[in-house]
Design an enzyme around this catalytic site. Sequence first.
Site, PDB file in Angstrom:
ATOM      1  N   LYS A 205       6.334 -11.685  45.476  1.00 39.84           N
ATOM      2  CA  LYS A 205       6.934 -11.349  46.772  1.00 39.84           C
ATOM      3  C   LYS A 205       5.868 -10.789  47.704  1.00 39.84           C
ATOM      4  O   LYS A 205       5.808 -11.130  48.885  1.00 39.84           O
ATOM      5  CB  LYS A 205       8.064 -10.322  46.581  1.00 39.84           C
ATOM      6  CG  LYS A 205       9.299 -10.923  45.926  1.00 39.84           C
ATOM      7  CD  LYS A 205      10.306  -9.868  45.498  1.00 39.84           C
ATOM      8  CE  LYS A 205      11.436 -10.513  44.700  1.00 39.84           C
ATOM      9  NZ  LYS A 205      12.410  -9.548  44.168  1.00 39.84           N
TER      10      LYS A 205
ATOM     11  N   GLN B  35      13.102  -3.245  43.598  1.00 36.56           N
ATOM     12  CA  GLN B  35      13.174  -4.255  42.550  1.00 36.56           C
ATOM     13  C   GLN B  35      14.123  -3.794  41.441  1.00 36.56           C
ATOM     14  O   GLN B  35      13.978  -2.702  40.904  1.00 36.56           O
ATOM     15  CB  GLN B  35      11.770  -4.520  41.985  1.00 36.56           C
ATOM     16  CG  GLN B  35      11.710  -5.623  40.951  1.00 36.56           C
ATOM     17  CD  GLN B  35      12.060  -7.000  41.510  1.00 36.56           C
ATOM     18  OE1 GLN B  35      11.648  -7.355  42.618  1.00 36.56           O
ATOM     19  NE2 GLN B  35      12.829  -7.771  40.765  1.00 36.56           N
TER      20      GLN B  35
ATOM     21  N   ASP C  49      17.634  -7.410  50.704  1.00 38.76           N
ATOM     22  CA  ASP C  49      18.237  -8.047  49.529  1.00 38.76           C
ATOM     23  C   ASP C  49      19.724  -8.330  49.760  1.00 38.76           C
ATOM     24  O   ASP C  49      20.351  -9.028  48.958  1.00 38.76           O
ATOM     25  CB  ASP C  49      18.089  -7.129  48.298  1.00 38.76           C
ATOM     26  CG  ASP C  49      17.071  -7.662  47.305  1.00 38.76           C
ATOM     27  OD1 ASP C  49      16.639  -8.823  47.461  1.00 38.76           O
ATOM     28  OD2 ASP C  49      16.711  -6.917  46.372  1.00 38.76           O
TER      29      ASP C  49
END
Length: 294
Positions: A55, A99, A122
């Site tokens: 990412k 994460q 997200d």
Amino acid sequence: MTEGARLLDGKATAQAVRAGVAADVARLAERGLQPGLAVVLVGDDPASQVYVRNKDRAASEAGIAVRTLKLAAETSQADLLSEVERLNADPAVHGILVQLPLPSGLDADEVVRTIAPEKDVDGLHPRNVAALVQGARGLRPCTPAGCIELLDRHGYELEGRHVVVVGRSMLVGKPVALLALERNATVTVCHSRTRDLGKVVGDADVLIAAVGRARLIRGEWIRPGAIVLDVGINRGEDGKLVGDVDFAPAAERAGAITPVPGGIGPMTIAMLLKNTVLAAARQAGLTEVLAPAG
Ligand code: NAP
């Protein structure tokens, strides 16, 4: 389909999405804005480290100012929350990604709830989930959005088609079902208590598998000509990555199918970049600078 399925190359499609993101970043730069992304990694889970590195690299390549914060596995919930709050208050950070999964003892739901919804790239904050359910403006979760983007970019329309989703997680199954519904598909959601999964799967015009069980979906279940998106990432007996769909026999029958790896995975990262740029443009009131969606 005896001639075999069309391979839906997520890597190449993601590259095209990323090129579009880079062009948006360049237009925002002309207006004095550089989108910023903060990625928070807690602990040293090897798979999470790989995801975060990918990412980070993809965001830098697109011209996004990315910052990865590595926190020790022993970090307390309170310290993690104050780190997130600090990022919420930082005007150079437009997107925040923590994460998951977090090390045991940390409450991921509370962490996600603490992220400012407009920075929640997200798309997992309850406000963004509500926006998805309502069809309102928000940030959509990356993997589900990546599935729809892949279909869009290959010219597949969902209206009136029967989309069968296997899996009902908050991360993939439920949101992708809602996105398909938003596109006027007729949607069926399957899960571990579904009876006769093969029969339901066999009725799908479009199958989206998001289970996490290697080769659960058998080739002979696939309706001839169906479009198959395989979200699953599993380790096969030989240590290689495999999806939830038994690829070779499914590809004999499907009209189109995604590989694992190289299918939905790269699309997920591309959508993260897209969300970051969208979040930055919205926060700066510059959405008119972005290339029109679609
Ligand atoms: P999850 O939270 O574990 O959810 C799995 C879902 O599958 C659950 O709803 C479960 O049903 C259902 N299920 C389990 N066994 C089943 C069976 N035998 N028949 C039918 N349904 C069954 O997993 P997730 O987070 O959604 O992830 C799913 C997969 O996608 C994993 O392999 C994950 O690694 C992968 N993934 C990939 C990406 C990507 O970028 N490509 C992103 C995210 C996730 P119940 O609800 O009844 O338990």
